[in-house]
Motif scaffolding. Sequence first.
Motif, PDB file in Angstrom:
ATOM      1  N   ASN A 155       0.845  -1.180   0.000  1.00 19.15           N
ATOM      2  CA  ASN A 155       0.000   0.000   0.000  1.00 19.15           C
ATOM      3  C   ASN A 155       0.890   1.242   0.000  1.00 19.15           C
ATOM      4  N   VAL A 156       0.536   2.236  -0.802  1.00 22.09           N
ATOM      5  CA  VAL A 156       1.383   3.418  -0.959  1.00 22.09           C
ATOM      6  C   VAL A 156       1.644   4.116   0.364  1.00 22.09           C
ATOM      7  N   GLU A 157       0.599   4.348   1.136  1.00 20.42           N
ATOM      8  CA  GLU A 157       0.773   5.049   2.409  1.00 20.42           C
ATOM      9  C   GLU A 157       1.588   4.212   3.389  1.00 20.42           C
ATOM     10  N   MET A 158       1.390   2.897   3.355  1.00 21.67           N
ATOM     11  CA  MET A 158       2.173   2.023   4.226  1.00 21.67           C
ATOM     12  C   MET A 158       3.644   2.056   3.829  1.00 21.67           C
ATOM     13  N   ALA A 159       3.901   2.076   2.517  1.00 25.19           N
ATOM     14  CA  ALA A 159       5.278   2.132   2.035  1.00 25.19           C
ATOM     15  C   ALA A 159       5.953   3.435   2.450  1.00 25.19           C
TER      16      ALA A 159
END
Length: 269
Positions: A135-139
């Motif tokens: 996930n972009v935000e998790m990354a």
Amino acid sequence: MDGPVKYISVTVFENCSTDMLRDFYMDNDYRKQWDKMVLEHEQLQVDESNGTEIGRTIKKFPLLTPREYVLAWRLWEGKDKTFYCFIKDYEHPLASRKNKYVRVGFFRSGWRIRKVPGRNACEIKMVHQEDAGLNVEMAKLAFAKGIWSYVCKMDNALQKYSIIQNSQQGSPVNAVTLVQKVPAGLETINMTDSSSELESSASTGHSNGRKFSRRPSKKFIANGLLLLGVLCLSRGHPPLGANVAMAYIFKKLRKRDASSSSQSQSGRS
């Protein structure tokens, strides 16, 4: 935004040469010792005609299926022991897909190593993009939380590397031993030449320069490295398009450095 999130970093390491930092970054066997995310690494192929190396790496991430990277990379050496590298995803017949790993299908990474003027230190400026299925935000959160501890671990490993390197026997054929020279003339190109044609041929390397008027912009370095690498690796050798792109990159870097020097002198006078 074109592709996955683009991470740009600038790190300065004290008391090391550009050769040492280059060798450290490219030593995947040593990386397995200090980078606990790396489970496996193997060299798949080396093209001695152009210096391209291909390898396969398995990395583990917390709570995730291990990721598999099959990558191709190449090195260039410029003036004053400045080094450039480009790495991209690659499909290779010796690296068939396995269900126990998730193959990373998009990977672009480029860096420049150069000496810091007036100091016994080196700077590495890097741009990195990959789609590891996160996930972009998790990354973004993982990068922000983990980057400092990772750099500290890297610095400790670099300090020990000279001893490790001296104990190694032989020099296996790889991208470091086959480093390519930046094509003659590109670093000394006349600054009075018009850059309009070069900019039109390498428009993806253009920077608006609004925030980085006194130094090469991170966005410009990032796009320039990616553009250079894509052109050279995708064609197998530096064709006309690659030469144009490289000329554009070096002209911009020198122009901005000259501008920075003149502004610094004006400020002291």
